[in-house]
Scaffold this motif. Sequence first.
Motif, PDB file in Angstrom:
ATOM      1  N   VAL A  27      35.620  53.762  32.515  1.00  0.00           N
ATOM      2  CA  VAL A  27      36.589  52.926  33.272  1.00  0.00           C
ATOM      3  C   VAL A  27      37.483  53.840  34.112  1.00  0.00           C
ATOM      4  CG1 VAL A  27      38.495  51.075  32.800  1.00  0.00           C
ATOM      5  CG2 VAL A  27      37.082  51.236  31.063  1.00  0.00           C
ATOM      6  N   ARG A  28      36.719  54.243  35.213  1.00  0.00           N
ATOM      7  CA  ARG A  28      37.282  55.301  36.243  1.00  0.00           C
ATOM      8  C   ARG A  28      38.470  54.956  36.884  1.00  0.00           C
ATOM      9  NH1 ARG A  28      37.503  59.748  36.062  1.00  0.00           N
ATOM     10  NH2 ARG A  28      36.493  60.323  37.939  1.00  0.00           N
ATOM     11  N   ALA A  29      39.282  55.783  36.933  1.00  0.00           N
ATOM     12  CA  ALA A  29      40.408  55.940  38.101  1.00  0.00           C
ATOM     13  C   ALA A  29      40.409  57.109  38.819  1.00  0.00           C
ATOM     14  CB  ALA A  29      41.591  55.752  37.399  1.00  0.00           C
ATOM     15  N   THR A  30      40.809  57.219  39.962  1.00  0.00           N
ATOM     16  CA  THR A  30      40.799  58.382  40.797  1.00  0.00           C
ATOM     17  C   THR A  30      41.842  58.350  41.637  1.00  0.00           C
ATOM     18  OG1 THR A  30      39.369  59.874  42.168  1.00  0.00           O
ATOM     19  CG2 THR A  30      39.397  57.369  42.733  1.00  0.00           C
ATOM     20  N   SER A  31      42.339  59.324  42.279  1.00  0.00           N
ATOM     21  CA  SER A  31      43.510  59.837  43.339  1.00  0.00           C
ATOM     22  C   SER A  31      42.965  60.105  44.596  1.00  0.00           C
ATOM     23  CB  SER A  31      44.425  60.382  42.773  1.00  0.00           C
ATOM     24  OG  SER A  31      43.650  61.765  42.375  1.00  0.00           O
ATOM     25  N   TYR A  51      35.344  64.586  44.664  1.00  0.00           N
ATOM     26  CA  TYR A  51      33.644  64.833  44.945  1.00  0.00           C
ATOM     27  C   TYR A  51      32.787  63.859  44.165  1.00  0.00           C
ATOM     28  CZ  TYR A  51      29.143  67.036  46.179  1.00  0.00           C
ATOM     29  OH  TYR A  51      27.838  67.309  46.633  1.00  0.00           O
ATOM     30  N   ASP A  52      33.013  63.863  42.928  1.00  0.00           N
ATOM     31  CA  ASP A  52      32.072  63.244  42.163  1.00  0.00           C
ATOM     32  C   ASP A  52      32.200  61.591  42.456  1.00  0.00           C
ATOM     33  OD1 ASP A  52      31.048  64.946  40.258  1.00  0.00           O
ATOM     34  OD2 ASP A  52      32.760  65.554  39.939  1.00  0.00           O
ATOM     35  N   VAL A  53      33.267  60.995  42.673  1.00  0.00           N
ATOM     36  CA  VAL A  53      33.428  59.543  42.979  1.00  0.00           C
ATOM     37  C   VAL A  53      32.636  59.510  44.382  1.00  0.00           C
ATOM     38  CG1 VAL A  53      34.921  57.608  43.558  1.00  0.00           C
ATOM     39  CG2 VAL A  53      35.294  59.316  41.593  1.00  0.00           C
ATOM     40  N   LEU A  54      33.072  60.136  45.317  1.00  0.00           N
ATOM     41  CA  LEU A  54      32.350  60.027  46.720  1.00  0.00           C
ATOM     42  C   LEU A  54      30.843  60.362  46.790  1.00  0.00           C
ATOM     43  CD1 LEU A  54      32.927  59.692  49.774  1.00  0.00           C
ATOM     44  CD2 LEU A  54      33.075  62.213  49.888  1.00  0.00           C
ATOM     45  N   GLY A  55      30.348  61.300  45.937  1.00  0.00           N
ATOM     46  CA  GLY A  55      28.905  61.586  45.580  1.00  0.00           C
ATOM     47  C   GLY A  55      28.164  60.558  45.167  1.00  0.00           C
ATOM     48  N   ARG A  56      28.645  59.858  44.237  1.00  0.00           N
ATOM     49  CA  ARG A  56      28.021  58.864  43.588  1.00  0.00           C
ATOM     50  C   ARG A  56      27.835  57.479  44.895  1.00  0.00           C
ATOM     51  NH1 ARG A  56      30.779  60.187  38.981  1.00  0.00           N
ATOM     52  NH2 ARG A  56      32.622  58.820  39.146  1.00  0.00           N
ATOM     53  N   LEU A  57      29.063  57.331  45.489  1.00  0.00           N
ATOM     54  CA  LEU A  57      28.912  56.400  46.457  1.00  0.00           C
ATOM     55  C   LEU A  57      27.827  56.732  47.669  1.00  0.00           C
ATOM     56  CD1 LEU A  57      30.078  53.661  47.422  1.00  0.00           C
ATOM     57  CD2 LEU A  57      31.909  55.042  48.420  1.00  0.00           C
ATOM     58  N   LEU A  58      28.017  58.084  47.761  1.00  0.00           N
ATOM     59  CA  LEU A  58      27.044  58.418  49.259  1.00  0.00           C
ATOM     60  C   LEU A  58      25.850  59.201  48.951  1.00  0.00           C
ATOM     61  CD1 LEU A  58      29.602  59.516  51.689  1.00  0.00           C
ATOM     62  CD2 LEU A  58      28.565  57.169  51.293  1.00  0.00           C
ATOM     63  N   SER A  59      25.272  59.207  47.498  1.00  0.00           N
ATOM     64  CA  SER A  59      24.277  59.935  47.033  1.00  0.00           C
ATOM     65  C   SER A  59      24.280  61.357  47.407  1.00  0.00           C
ATOM     66  CB  SER A  59      23.024  59.256  47.333  1.00  0.00           C
ATOM     67  OG  SER A  59      23.200  57.852  47.014  1.00  0.00           O
ATOM     68  N   SER A 151      44.711  51.742  53.431  1.00  0.00           N
ATOM     69  CA  SER A 151      43.725  52.769  52.845  1.00  0.00           C
ATOM     70  C   SER A 151      42.675  51.775  51.786  1.00  0.00           C
ATOM     71  CB  SER A 151      44.096  53.921  52.102  1.00  0.00           C
ATOM     72  OG  SER A 151      42.782  54.488  51.477  1.00  0.00           O
ATOM     73  N   ASP A 152      41.386  51.870  52.139  1.00  0.00           N
ATOM     74  CA  ASP A 152      40.603  51.180  51.407  1.00  0.00           C
ATOM     75  C   ASP A 152      39.453  52.008  50.973  1.00  0.00           C
ATOM     76  OD1 ASP A 152      41.378  48.234  51.575  1.00  0.00           O
ATOM     77  OD2 ASP A 152      40.815  48.490  53.650  1.00  0.00           O
ATOM     78  N   ILE A 153      39.855  53.354  50.721  1.00  0.00           N
ATOM     79  CA  ILE A 153      38.985  54.236  50.225  1.00  0.00           C
ATOM     80  C   ILE A 153      38.642  53.857  48.698  1.00  0.00           C
ATOM     81  CG2 ILE A 153      38.664  56.752  49.752  1.00  0.00           C
ATOM     82  CD1 ILE A 153      40.254  57.313  52.188  1.00  0.00           C
ATOM     83  N   PHE A 154      37.484  54.055  48.366  1.00  0.00           N
ATOM     84  CA  PHE A 154      36.996  53.715  46.824  1.00  0.00           C
ATOM     85  C   PHE A 154      37.772  52.484  46.267  1.00  0.00           C
ATOM     86  CE2 PHE A 154      37.219  58.651  46.407  1.00  0.00           C
ATOM     87  CZ  PHE A 154      35.938  58.724  46.988  1.00  0.00           C
TER      88      PHE A 154
END
Length: 385
Positions: A27-31, A51-59, A151-154
């Motif tokens: 149940v991930r949260a990020t900032s 990085y890891d959240v963006l990386g999973r989104l953009l491979s 902001s609609d990031i993530f």
Amino acid sequence: MLAVRLVAFLAALVAALLVAAPARAHVRATSVAVDLRSQGDGVTAVVDVEYDVLGRLLSLDGVLSPDAVGADGVDGADGAEAEVPTEVRRRSLDAHASEVAAYVGGRLRLSRSSIGCTAGDDARVELADSGAVRVALAYECPASGALTVRSDIFRASDGVVDDTKTMVAYDIDGSRGSTLLDTDRTSATVGDTDLLSEIPRFAWLGAEHLLFGFDHVLFLLALLLGARRLRDVVEVATAFTVAHSVTLVLAAIGWVSLPGWIVEPLIALSIAFVALDNLLSPRTSHRLPVVFGFGLLHGLGFAGALSVDGPLSASTLVDLVSFNVGIELAQLAIIALTFPALLFLRRAATTPPAARALTLGTVAAAVAVAGAGLVWFAERSPLLT
């Protein structure tokens, strides 16, 4: 018999925390940190994302699985990135810089007087020293007037996180301050923020950061297991509070900085040390200096949820204080629930079997907490991974 049942309940509570810690990673949260500044007729934005959240989104390459990112399930950029060679991530960012810039620029929208600003094509994408992805954008704003940031990031529909907190610091048209965006409030007008409305938001963010940071919770539990009197609790709580408040503020405003790959393993080690110290050292004269020192480390961990770039303003100072108050309220809630139960257990153990059960339960709880600390230390230490 009652004491035995209560000891069993305490052991079950510790076990539940240990089980919940890795489960929380799903149940991930990020900032996200956004810094906005006036630049002539336009606005510059520097955005830091995990990085890891963006990386999973953009491979992207070098992405850790959700189970491996952050033992507390929040703020996964607190040091787990050290387990992957930095060059792997840097090369992947270079190769996907245009995709990263397009995603962040498309999700961070600025407008003046309801007229949209346009992000330029010269975005800079890099891997920051903290391990976060840093995107620098320049916006051209055709209109004047109040600046609105959205902001609609993530967002949740991206499917990579369940909750995103976006800290926006700004220095726009002579107005400096900060505001917090989340899933319920995705936009704000810069310089037109109601200071009082920000206080509960930042206080809740601080409480959330402590309560869902299982390493911080277990550290508190380890301290309480070693406390015999209410005076002991007051002393260690005060030492811990003063210490983490100092480094929280200094780190948030950028005056003190240590990389996550150093801070996070040491926080884990502090849990194991305090838990084992309860078992191996009958003397407590050294406890306050130790707690104060470890409190300085935990303050650096708390600061991972906030960042302030530029001079302090009254608004920013209120936000920092509110965040810290939230941490203290959550800390007091844990103490208020746990220490009376421990006192009751000790006073209820009036027979030899009950006393033995209490001792066994205390030892088992301390060993479990120490074991969790050592496991987290091994997971977070780049020297061991």
